[in-house]
Scaffold this motif. Structure first.
Motif, PDB file in Angstrom:
ATOM      1  N   THR A  22       4.168  13.825   7.350  1.00 34.43           N
ATOM      2  CA  THR A  22       3.258  13.037   8.177  1.00 34.43           C
ATOM      3  C   THR A  22       3.151  11.590   7.739  1.00 34.43           C
ATOM      4  OG1 THR A  22       1.398  13.737   6.780  1.00 34.43           O
ATOM      5  CG2 THR A  22       1.871  15.061   8.734  1.00 34.43           C
ATOM      6  N   GLU A  23       3.906  11.216   6.729  1.00 31.26           N
ATOM      7  CA  GLU A  23       3.747   9.868   6.184  1.00 31.26           C
ATOM      8  C   GLU A  23       4.231   8.776   7.145  1.00 31.26           C
ATOM      9  OE1 GLU A  23       5.991   9.713   2.641  1.00 31.26           O
ATOM     10  OE2 GLU A  23       7.927  10.005   3.607  1.00 31.26           O
ATOM     11  N   THR A  58       3.705   8.751  10.449  1.00 30.41           N
ATOM     12  CA  THR A  58       2.931   8.740  11.693  1.00 30.41           C
ATOM     13  C   THR A  58       2.428   7.342  12.044  1.00 30.41           C
ATOM     14  OG1 THR A  58       2.216  11.018  11.308  1.00 30.41           O
ATOM     15  CG2 THR A  58       0.947   9.729  12.889  1.00 30.41           C
ATOM     16  N   THR A  59       1.852   6.650  11.077  1.00 33.22           N
ATOM     17  CA  THR A  59       1.320   5.304  11.343  1.00 33.22           C
ATOM     18  C   THR A  59       2.414   4.303  11.698  1.00 33.22           C
ATOM     19  OG1 THR A  59      -0.575   5.719   9.892  1.00 33.22           O
ATOM     20  CG2 THR A  59      -0.054   3.411  10.401  1.00 33.22           C
ATOM     21  N   TYR A  80       3.596   5.005  15.218  1.00 33.17           N
ATOM     22  CA  TYR A  80       2.592   4.582  16.203  1.00 33.17           C
ATOM     23  C   TYR A  80       2.673   3.070  16.454  1.00 33.17           C
ATOM     24  CZ  TYR A  80      -1.979   3.663  18.298  1.00 33.17           C
ATOM     25  OH  TYR A  80      -2.977   3.234  19.117  1.00 33.17           O
ATOM     26  N   LYS A  81       2.793   2.290  15.381  1.00 37.48           N
ATOM     27  CA  LYS A  81       2.854   0.832  15.525  1.00 37.48           C
ATOM     28  C   LYS A  81       4.116   0.391  16.281  1.00 37.48           C
ATOM     29  CE  LYS A  81       0.116  -0.302  11.416  1.00 37.48           C
ATOM     30  NZ  LYS A  81       0.111  -0.941  10.080  1.00 37.48           N
TER      31      LYS A  81
END
Length: 589
Positions: free
Chosen positions: A40-41, A43-44, A47-48
């Motif tokens: 999950t690292e 995910t951010t 998203y960006k």
């Protein structure tokens, strides 16, 4: 999770060694928790990147949007852990390609998502993928597959609004299939009562305009529904005008153009043709501009006709070039993204290996540096000479290819272009007969130019070979020639080497070009068979040409015969009979 650990076990062990050197307490950490953290690292960052791509997409910067979408795709590893993001991103990429008319590339993107739909946590993503696939098939006139994937999407859809959207799309396919009764049966209940989108009130109105649009076109195709057709189309137009969306306006103008064309109102027909063209220009859609221009040319009877014809030709040519560039650029973006990821992983691995090597092999450093230096210098020298040789050969091949294409263009198009310009100077293009002749000649020039371009295109020898071969053969089909192809899909092309594929493709291409010169057939049957570990391609037609034409054709096909012989193949000519002409090609597997 288990698969993630297996695929990355080497990296995991190396990371553990580094962590041990920093904090000994990490030895007691739960491995599953670490793996979950890795999954999950990204995910951010994903998203960006997606938000950045969506922003560019809204401003029609498609190339840049695809670039950032693909950067986000690279971070979706392993794909099972990022199934939602992976499916969503591919649906957005396919949407861009679909809007620009590159339906095959769009389908390729969607197919990549199919194996991971079962891992998504939201059925909505599966519904989007199936809907996009259906829209792709609809755009290439494969209505059966379009209906199949719309039905799949309908089964998954949860909200009533999504279901109404899909039913509307199914109605539009029935409309294209001329199944007007079935389409009206679906669309009339949707038109009587709006299906509400609880998240966006405006979507409710826009979807209602689609229903009225398709229903109006259905009414237009059936008898005794003149008033119903106009009412539906006008109501749809009112909703779209309120939205101030030029892209949506194109379709409504097209529908009203068809209505006033059918009911013989030249003034309003011309008005809506021009209005649709202006909307297409504002929405920056070249494909729709070309379609709208053809309507403007058909409706125009004044002094501006020549201007629209010249614009039509220019857009046709630019579309061919831009699609080819977009396709190449899309492939380059994917390649660069994968290359960046691979290089980054390699750099990390090299760094760790170098640190371990310093601890274990201090006494071998000098020898290692000597070997590396010698290897590097040798490689650079070798690369330099190979690059120099490659550039020279490439320049020579490019010159020969450009000269050959130039001679062919001059031989096949110069006279035709001169004649059409002379025709335009000596005839009144405002007359319908002259206008039709002029447009017909322009289409002939366009087709010849496209054929020359195709003759010099590279040939796909991968899994797309069969579809590429079908597309090339179908180009020779005309209004006066019905061309049937049997057995092409039964051949396992992936087991045939690339050279033979290219020879079959070029051989058939050159053969059909020569047949157009000397053949008056109205029916051609091309059959592919596997007999005794040989591919047998049989051509037969109902031509009435003489034996003398056969001799001329055989001489012109000398180049095809030479190509076939290089693969130990054979070509057999049968005599012309009352039933036509027959020829067969045989290639060993």
């Amino acid at each position: 999770m288990t698969k993630r650990f297996t695929n990355n076990s080497t990296n995991y062990i190396i990371n553990c060694f580094l962590l041990l050197a920093v904090v000994l307490s990490i030895q007691s950490c739960d491995k599953k928790k670490q793996i979950h953290s890795k999954s999950t690292e990204n995910t951010t960052p994903i998203y960006k990147l997606v938000k950045k791509a969506e922003s560019l997409q809204k401003s029609f910067q498609d190339d840049s949007a695809i670039f950032y979408f693909n950067k986000a795709l690279v971070l979706c590893e392993p794909k099972k852990d990022y199934a939602n993001q992976y499916a969503y991103i591919l649906s957005k990429v396919s949407g861009i390609l679909q809007r620009t008319g590159d339906y095959y590339a769009s389908e390729s993107a969607l197919v990549k998502a199919l194996p991971y739909l079962k891992y998504t946590s939201r059925p909505r993503f599966s519904q989007i993928i199936y809907t996009n696939l259906a829209n792709n098939y609809y755009s290439i006139y494969d209505y059966d597959n379009a209906l199949l994937y719309h039905e799949k999407a309908l089964k998954i859809a949860i909200s009533q609004f999504r279901k109404a959207q899909i039913k509307c799309d199914i109605g539009s396919i029935y409309l294209s299939q001329e199944k007007y009764a079935e389409a009206i049966k679906i669309l009339e209940p949707l038109a009587r009562k709006k299906t509400e989108d609880k998240t966006d009130a405006f979507n409710t109105e826009l979807q209602h305009s689609y229903v009225l649009y398709y229903l109006g076109l259905c009414y237009l195709r059936v008898e005794n529904h003149k008033k119903q057709a106009l009412d539906a189309l006008n109501e749809s137009m009112e909703i779209v005008l309120k939205s101030k969306n030029d892209f949506e306006l194109i379709g409504n103008c097209h529908a009203l153009y068809l209505y006033y064309k059918k009911y013989e109102n030249p003034k309003l027909k011309k008005y809506y043709a021009m209005k649709g063209y202006i909307a297409a220009c504002k929405s920056n859609s070249v494909v729709y501009q070309i379609n709208a221009l053809s309507q403007v040319i058909e409706a125009e009877d004044g002094k501006d006709l020549r201007k629209y014809v010249e614009r039509y030709i220019k857009l046709k040519d630019s579309t061919i070039i831009s699609r080819k560039m977009a396709k190449n650029q899309f492939a380059t973006i994917i390649y660069d993204s994968k290359k960046d990821k691979k290089e980054n992983l390699q750099l990390k691995t090299n760094k760790i290996e170098n640190e371990l090597q310093l601890e274990k092999e201090k006494n071998r450093n000098f020898i290692s540096f000597v070997i590396i230096g010698f290897t590097l210098i040798s490689t650079l020298i070798l690369v330099y000479f190979l690059t120099l040789k490659g550039k020279k050969e490439k320049n020579t091949a490019t010159y020969k290819s450009e000269r050959r294409i130039s001679l062919k263009l001059n031989a096949e198009l110069s006279t035709h272009v001169h004649q059409i310009l002379k025709f335009a100077e000596n005839n009144n293009l405002e007359e319908d007969k002259n206008k039709e002749i002029f447009l017909s000649n322009l289409d002939q020039i366009y087709l010849k130019t496209r054929n020359i371009s195709r003759e010099n295109n590279s040939i796909a020898t991968n899994e797309k070979y069969a579809s590429s071969l079908k597309e090339m053969i179908s180009d020779f089909k005309t209004q006066n020639l019905n061309l049937l192809v049997n057995g092409l899909d039964t051949v396992k092309w992936n087991k045939i080497n690339k050279i033979k594929k290219i020879i079959i493709y070029r051989g058939l291409q050159e053969f059909f070009q020569n047949m157009k010169k000397y053949n008056d057939a109205t029916l051609v049957v091309l059959s592919f068979k596997i007999i005794d570990k040989n591919i047998v391609i049989i051509y037969s037609d109902n031509s009435t040409k003489t034996q003398n034409s056969r001799i001329i054709l055989k001489n012109d096909l000398q180049n095809v015969e030479n190509r076939i012989k290089t693969t130990n193949g054979t070509i057999n000519f049968d005599n012309y009979t009352e039933n036509g002409f027959k020829i067969s090609f045989t290639f060993p597997l």
